[in-house]
Design a protein around this motif. Structure first.
Motif, short mmCIF file in Angstrom:
data_model
loop_
_atom_site.label_atom_id
_atom_site.label_comp_id
_atom_site.label_asym_id
_atom_site.label_seq_id
_atom_site.Cartn_x
_atom_site.Cartn_y
_atom_site.Cartn_z
N LEU A 144 0.83 -1.21 0.00
CA LEU A 144 0.00 0.00 0.00
C LEU A 144 0.86 1.25 0.00
O LEU A 144 0.54 2.23 -0.69
CB LEU A 144 -0.94 0.00 1.21
N GLY A 145 1.94 1.25 0.75
CA GLY A 145 2.85 2.39 0.76
C GLY A 145 3.48 2.61 -0.59
O GLY A 145 3.59 3.75 -1.06
N ALA A 146 3.89 1.53 -1.25
CA ALA A 146 4.47 1.65 -2.59
C ALA A 146 3.44 2.16 -3.59
O ALA A 146 3.77 2.98 -4.46
CB ALA A 146 5.03 0.31 -3.04
N LEU A 147 2.20 1.70 -3.46
CA LEU A 147 1.14 2.17 -4.35
C LEU A 147 0.92 3.67 -4.21
O LEU A 147 0.78 4.38 -5.20
CB LEU A 147 -0.14 1.40 -4.06
N ILE A 148 0.90 4.15 -2.99
CA ILE A 148 0.70 5.58 -2.75
C ILE A 148 1.87 6.39 -3.28
O ILE A 148 1.68 7.42 -3.94
CB ILE A 148 0.47 5.84 -1.25
N VAL A 149 3.08 5.95 -3.03
CA VAL A 149 4.27 6.70 -3.48
C VAL A 149 4.37 6.71 -4.99
O VAL A 149 4.64 7.75 -5.60
CB VAL A 149 5.54 6.10 -2.85
N LEU A 150 4.12 5.57 -5.63
CA LEU A 150 4.28 5.49 -7.08
C LEU A 150 3.15 6.17 -7.85
O LEU A 150 3.33 6.54 -9.00
CB LEU A 150 4.38 4.03 -7.51
#
Length: 52
Positions: free
Chosen positions: A32-38
């Motif tokens: 989820l963190g990677a999805l938000i950052v990307l």
């Protein structure tokens, strides 16, 4: 301290304490963190932020 040493320490914690139920929680949080950052700069961002 490198990123790999943090992963190795976390793996050692899981093995020693037998907290295997933490693994799916951590994986989902990282994804989820990677999805938000990307997706911050894309047109998909408003749709992702409505989920939270």
């Amino acid at each position: 301290m490198s990123k790999f040493s943090i992963l190795a320490e976390f793996w050692g914690f899981l093995k020693h304490r037998k907290k295997w139920w933490l693994t799916p929680i951590v994986v989902v949080m990282v994804l989820l963190g990677a999805l938000i950052v990307l997706s911050q700069g894309s047109a998909v961002a408003p749709f992702i932020y409505t989920l939270f």
